[in-house]
Design an enzyme around this catalytic site. Sequence first.
Site, short mmCIF file in Angstrom:
data_model
loop_
_atom_site.label_atom_id
_atom_site.label_comp_id
_atom_site.label_asym_id
_atom_site.label_seq_id
_atom_site.Cartn_x
_atom_site.Cartn_y
_atom_site.Cartn_z
N PRO A 278 0.80 -1.22 0.00
CA PRO A 278 0.00 0.00 0.00
C PRO A 278 0.84 1.28 0.00
O PRO A 278 0.36 2.34 -0.43
CB PRO A 278 -0.82 -0.10 1.29
CG PRO A 278 -0.80 -1.53 1.66
CD PRO A 278 0.48 -2.09 1.15
N GLU B 252 0.08 -8.74 8.46
CA GLU B 252 0.46 -7.34 8.69
C GLU B 252 1.57 -6.88 7.74
O GLU B 252 2.18 -5.83 7.94
CB GLU B 252 0.91 -7.14 10.14
CG GLU B 252 -0.23 -7.20 11.14
CD GLU B 252 -1.29 -6.14 10.88
OE1 GLU B 252 -0.94 -4.96 10.77
OE2 GLU B 252 -2.48 -6.51 10.77
N ARG C 154 -1.51 -6.57 -21.60
CA ARG C 154 -2.14 -5.87 -22.73
C ARG C 154 -1.14 -5.05 -23.53
O ARG C 154 -1.39 -4.73 -24.70
CB ARG C 154 -3.25 -4.95 -22.21
CG ARG C 154 -4.40 -5.66 -21.55
CD ARG C 154 -5.39 -4.67 -20.96
NE ARG C 154 -6.02 -3.88 -22.00
CZ ARG C 154 -7.10 -4.25 -22.68
NH1 ARG C 154 -7.67 -5.41 -22.41
NH2 ARG C 154 -7.61 -3.47 -23.61
N ASP D 254 -6.89 2.20 -25.67
CA ASP D 254 -7.43 2.14 -24.31
C ASP D 254 -7.34 3.50 -23.63
O ASP D 254 -6.48 4.33 -23.92
CB ASP D 254 -6.63 1.14 -23.46
CG ASP D 254 -6.89 -0.29 -23.89
OD1 ASP D 254 -7.89 -0.54 -24.59
OD2 ASP D 254 -6.09 -1.17 -23.50
#
Length: 248
Positions: free
Chosen positions: A90, A117, A155, A170
């Site tokens: 994160p 964690e 992709r 895209d």
Amino acid sequence: MRIDIISLFPEMFTGPLGHSILKRAQSRGLISVQVTNPRDFTYDKHHIVDDCPFGGGSGMVMKPDPIFRAVESVVSASSASRKRIILMCPSGQVFDQAKARELAGYEQLIFVCGHYEGIDARIREHVVHEAISIGDYVLTGGELPAMVITDAVARMIPGVLGADDGAQQDSFYNGLLEYPQYTRPREFNGWEVPEILLSGDHAKIEKWRQKESLKATLERRPDLMDKVELSSQDYKLLEEIKSEQAGG
């Protein structure tokens, strides 16, 4: 490209990797995806991969040694010269289309998926090349982000989408959102397809699409406009859009 994923839950990847574009890309030999479980690199009879954090605190932390050995195994299994080891985290750099294009230039990508964690910080400090996040929120583990990035990067690989310019159409590829798409029927619930798309005039259609792309970006993601390299034609189209909006 070879893609290796280090995960405690290999079963999570069966569905996403076994369908649609990713399945076809693997069948055609354009990408190879392997999932390695760090439990297979433990030496105790219970295959323990986590432990309590030093200093106290709630939750468990993934031990560095099984992760390290798992990464070493997939690095040594490939002859690729351009490798990138990435921690799903994160607190990493937020993933975007530019990063997808960059990663598509490597021969081997290795994604390390954290859980509980998180992973002992020594893995981030000494083993991986970078940490990547897919957004400012917390997920249960790194598996879903690894799937997202695998799909986005695949992709970018020539031949994966079939059409040579498929990825270039895209959203975000060139920094702008994609123009709206329509198909049959020509009229549905009284809603008509824009007449210009039925004209057969490809130059006018391309101009319309670029204008709609600019308009969508300006309305929905104005923050992207500062990052886009615009042509003189784009500036003219933007003036048209702003004039229409002011008149409306």
